[in-house]
Design an enzyme around this catalytic site. Structure first.
Site, mmCIF file in Angstrom:
data_model
loop_
_atom_site.group_PDB
_atom_site.id
_atom_site.type_symbol
_atom_site.label_atom_id
_atom_site.label_comp_id
_atom_site.label_asym_id
_atom_site.label_seq_id
_atom_site.Cartn_x
_atom_site.Cartn_y
_atom_site.Cartn_z
ATOM 1 N N GLU A 111 -3.472 -6.446 35.124
ATOM 2 C CA GLU A 111 -3.731 -8.294 35.356
ATOM 3 C C GLU A 111 -5.138 -8.553 35.255
ATOM 4 O OE1 GLU A 111 0.317 -9.397 37.491
ATOM 5 O OE2 GLU A 111 -1.500 -9.456 38.767
ATOM 6 N N CYS A 140 -11.808 -10.729 38.028
ATOM 7 C CA CYS A 140 -11.080 -10.208 39.089
ATOM 8 C C CYS A 140 -10.435 -8.576 38.250
ATOM 9 C CB CYS A 140 -9.532 -10.060 39.541
ATOM 10 S SG CYS A 140 -9.140 -9.560 40.954
ATOM 11 N N GLY A 143 -4.626 -2.116 42.043
ATOM 12 C CA GLY A 143 -4.061 -0.688 41.670
ATOM 13 C C GLY A 143 -5.002 -0.205 43.539
ATOM 14 N N GLU A 144 -6.009 1.120 43.770
ATOM 15 C CA GLU A 144 -6.812 1.160 44.738
ATOM 16 C C GLU A 144 -7.542 1.523 44.378
ATOM 17 O OE1 GLU A 144 -7.512 0.877 48.067
ATOM 18 O OE2 GLU A 144 -9.049 1.881 47.118
ATOM 19 N N SER A 177 -12.651 -3.738 46.401
ATOM 20 C CA SER A 177 -11.853 -3.550 47.758
ATOM 21 C C SER A 177 -11.534 -2.292 48.091
ATOM 22 C CB SER A 177 -11.061 -5.056 47.863
ATOM 23 O OG SER A 177 -9.943 -4.975 47.904
ATOM 24 N N SER A 223 -9.352 -4.160 53.481
ATOM 25 C CA SER A 223 -7.953 -4.294 53.787
ATOM 26 C C SER A 223 -8.458 -4.367 54.976
ATOM 27 C CB SER A 223 -7.673 -4.770 52.755
ATOM 28 O OG SER A 223 -7.826 -5.434 51.407
ATOM 29 N N LEU A 224 -7.964 -5.014 55.852
ATOM 30 C CA LEU A 224 -7.369 -4.545 57.411
ATOM 31 C C LEU A 224 -6.251 -5.512 58.212
ATOM 32 C CD1 LEU A 224 -9.181 -3.135 59.299
ATOM 33 C CD2 LEU A 224 -9.910 -5.647 60.285
ATOM 34 N N HIS A 225 -5.928 -6.778 57.537
ATOM 35 C CA HIS A 225 -4.393 -7.150 57.653
ATOM 36 C C HIS A 225 -4.218 -7.157 58.897
ATOM 37 C CE1 HIS A 225 -4.941 -7.548 53.562
ATOM 38 N NE2 HIS A 225 -5.023 -6.896 53.139
ATOM 39 N N ASN A 237 -0.348 -15.410 49.114
ATOM 40 C CA ASN A 237 0.453 -15.603 48.297
ATOM 41 C C ASN A 237 1.886 -15.017 48.573
ATOM 42 O OD1 ASN A 237 -0.894 -17.036 45.967
ATOM 43 N ND2 ASN A 237 -2.135 -15.135 46.109
HETATM 44 N N1 SAH Z 1 -6.154 -1.667 47.312
HETATM 45 C C1 SAH Z 1 -7.402 -2.587 47.066
HETATM 46 C C2 SAH Z 1 -7.848 -3.046 46.151
HETATM 47 C C3 SAH Z 1 -6.215 -4.338 45.534
HETATM 48 S S1 SAH Z 1 -5.758 -5.238 46.823
HETATM 49 C C4 SAH Z 1 -7.490 -3.572 48.592
HETATM 50 O O1 SAH Z 1 -5.821 -3.203 49.041
HETATM 51 O O2 SAH Z 1 -8.120 -3.658 49.054
HETATM 52 C C5 SAH Z 1 -7.174 -7.169 46.501
HETATM 53 C C6 SAH Z 1 -6.714 -7.717 48.080
HETATM 54 O O3 SAH Z 1 -5.916 -8.615 48.148
HETATM 55 C C7 SAH Z 1 -6.219 -6.657 49.385
HETATM 56 O O4 SAH Z 1 -6.801 -7.224 50.235
HETATM 57 C C8 SAH Z 1 -4.879 -6.797 49.245
HETATM 58 O O5 SAH Z 1 -4.217 -6.662 50.673
HETATM 59 C C9 SAH Z 1 -4.796 -8.752 48.884
HETATM 60 N N2 SAH Z 1 -3.062 -9.401 48.270
HETATM 61 C C10 SAH Z 1 -2.586 -7.782 48.044
HETATM 62 N N3 SAH Z 1 -1.440 -8.928 48.085
HETATM 63 C C11 SAH Z 1 -1.651 -9.977 48.552
HETATM 64 C C12 SAH Z 1 -0.795 -11.285 48.638
HETATM 65 N N4 SAH Z 1 0.612 -11.281 48.621
HETATM 66 N N5 SAH Z 1 -1.458 -12.481 49.443
HETATM 67 C C13 SAH Z 1 -2.839 -12.627 49.578
HETATM 68 N N6 SAH Z 1 -3.412 -11.198 49.613
HETATM 69 C C14 SAH Z 1 -2.316 -10.673 48.626
#
Ligand code: SAH
Length: 352
Positions: free
Chosen positions: A96, A109, A166-167, A198, A221-223, A297
Site C-alpha cells: 500500500e 506514505c 513494514g519496519e 517511523s 512508535s511508543l504507544h 484505526n
Molecule cells: N513499523 C514502523 C512503521 C510502520 S507503522 C513503526 O512501527 O513505526 C506506522 C505507524 O502506524 C506506527 O506508529 C504504527 O504503530 C501505527 N499504526 C499501525 N496500525 C495502526 C492502527 N490500526 N491505528 C493507528 N495507528 C496504527
C-alpha cells in the site's frame, strides 16, 4: 534483481548504471542521463530515451530491463484528501502507498516490506507475518507512481513519510538506498528534512541511522508509557525495552539536532486513561520531543476500538499541562482503511 536474464536498472544510482553500461560501449556520463529518464521523467522504455542513439537504445534493451509497478486497487476518502493505492511488483507482491493532500503540501506514505514481522497487536500489516523486503527501487517506484499522478494536476510530492507497511529499520540497506536515491538531483531532489522515518524502536539500527548524518526526522512508535503495557502491544519491547528506546531517541536528537516525534496510538480502555497520560508526560519530560496522538484505526480482527473524542481530548490536555508538545493526528482516510496493511489485507485475503 533480474527479470529473466536481464539486469534491472531501476533502483540503481547513476554511477552504478554507468558501471554496468560501459562494457556495452556507452560512455559513463550516460549513466546519469539514463537515471534522469528513470527517476525524473518516469520513462520505462529504452526506446523513449531520445538523447541516446537508436543503436545504443536497442543495445540497452537487449541487455537490461526496467521494472514497473502496476495498480491493483485504489480507494479515495470521501473528502478527496487521502488516496490509497495497492501497487504490485514484478512478482505480483503488492503493498500500500498513500497520498495525503495537506494544506502544506502533498505527502506520500510508502511501504518498506510486504507484510511485517513485528507483531504489534493493533496493526493489520503484521496479521500474516513478513513476506519479503522491498528493494530500494520498489520503495522509490511507489513515490514515482504518485509523482506521475500529481504531474497531471501540475503538482508534486512535497514530503515522504516512511510509515506504511513494514519496519523500515529491519530493511535498513534498501531503505537507505531509497532515501539517498530520492534525494539525488537526477531523481526527485527531495530534501532530507522532508523525509520522516517511523520505527517501532530497533535501537541498534537507530544508532546506525544517527551516524549516517542525514537530517531526516525520526518518529518512534511508543504507544505505551511503561514496559508492561508496551510489551503487550509491541513484542519488540521485549528485545528493546522502553528506556533503551528513549535513550536511543535522545542520542538521535543530539546527533542530528532534530526533534523526535513519539507516536502514541490511542486504544480505548487500553492506553488512553489519565494515568497513562501522566506516566507518558513523566518519561518524556525534558526531552527534545513531540508527541503525535493517533486515535486507532480499529482493526476488527483484533477487537481494538477508538476512544471517545472526550477521552482523546482529556489525554491531550494532560500532556499539554505538563508542557509536552502534542498534536492529535488529523483524521485522514479512516473511511478508506488507511491504517497500515488494511487494504492489502482486504484485497489479498482471498489469495491466502
Ligand atoms: N513499523 C514502523 C512503521 C510502520 S507503522 C513503526 O512501527 O513505526 C506506522 C505507524 O502506524 C506506527 O506508529 C504504527 O504503530 C501505527 N499504526 C499501525 N496500525 C495502526 C492502527 N490500526 N491505528 C493507528 N495507528 C496504527
Amino acid at each position: 534483481m533480474t527479470i529473466s536474464d536481464k539486469t534491472d536498472l531501476f533502483g540503481l544510482f547513476a554511477y552504478e548504471i554507468a558501471e554496468l553500461i560501459t562494457p556495452f560501449g556507452l560512455k559513463p556520463y550516460r549513466g546519469k542521463q539514463i537515471a534522469e529518464w528513470l527517476y525524473k521523467h518516469n520513462v520505462h522504455q529504452f526506446d523513449a530515451m531520445t538523447n541516446l542513439s537508436k543503436e545504443q537504445r536497442s543495445r540497452l534493451a537487449e541487455n537490461f530491463a526496467i521494472t514497473e509497478v502496476t495498480l491493483k486497487a485504489k480507494q479515495h476518502s470521501a473528502d478527496g484528501q487521502t488516496s490509497k493505492f495497492l501497487l504490485a511488483f514484478s512478482d505480483d507482491m503488492a503493498v500500500e502507498t498513500v497520498l495525503m493532500r495537506h494544506s502544506y503540501g502533498n505527502s506520500v506514505c510508502v511501504s518498506t516490506q510486504v507484510g511485517c514481522a513485528m507483531g504489534c497487536a493493533f496493526c493489520a500489516s503484521t496479521l500474516t507475518g513478513l513476506v519479503r523486503n522491498l528493494t530500494g527501487g520498489e520503495i522509490l517506484a511507489q513515490v514515482l507512481y504518485i509523482t506521475e499522478l500529481l504531474k497531471l494536476q501540475d503538482q508534486k510530492v512535497d514530503s515522504i513519510v516512511i510509515m506504511g507497511s513494514g519496519e523500515p529499520l529491519a530493511n535498513y540497506d534498501n531503505v537507505l538506498r531509497f532515501i539517498r536515491l530520492v534525494h539525488e538531483a537526477y531523481s526527485l531532489n527531495l530534501g532530507y528534512r522532508n523525509i520522516t522515518l517511523s520505527t517501532s524502536g530497533l535501537v541498534m539500527a537507530m544508532d546506525k541511522l544517527a551516524a549516517e548524518g542525514l537530517p531526516i526526522t525520526l518518529s518512534i512508535s511508543l504507544h505505551a508509557p511503561n514496559n508492561v503495557l508496551r510489551s503487550r502491544l509491541m513484542p519488540v519491547n521485549n528485545r528493546y525495552p522502553l528506556e533503551q528506546v528513549l535513550a536511543a531517541g535522545n542520542r538521535y536528537a543530539e546527533a542530528t539536532g532534530r526533534r523526535i516525534t513519539y507516536e502514541y496510538t490511542l486504544i480505548a480502555g487500553v492506553n488512553d486513561q489519565p494515568v497513562h497520560a501522566k506516566e507518558l508526560a513523566a518519561i518524556l519530560k525534558g526531552r527534545l520531543a513531540n508527541v503525535n496522538l493517533i486515535p486507532i484505526n480499529p482493526v476488527p480482527e483484533r477487537g481494538l476500538l477508538r476512544p471517545e473524542l472526550s477521552e482523546i481530548n482529556r489525554f491531550e490536555q494532560i500532556l499539554k499541562k505538563e508542557h509536552i508538545n502534542v498534536t492529535v493526528r488529523r483524521e485522514m482516510g479512516a473511511d478508506i482503511a488507511a491504517a497500515c496493511g488494511q487494504l492489502r489485507h482486504k484485497v489479498c485475503q482471498s489469495d491466502g
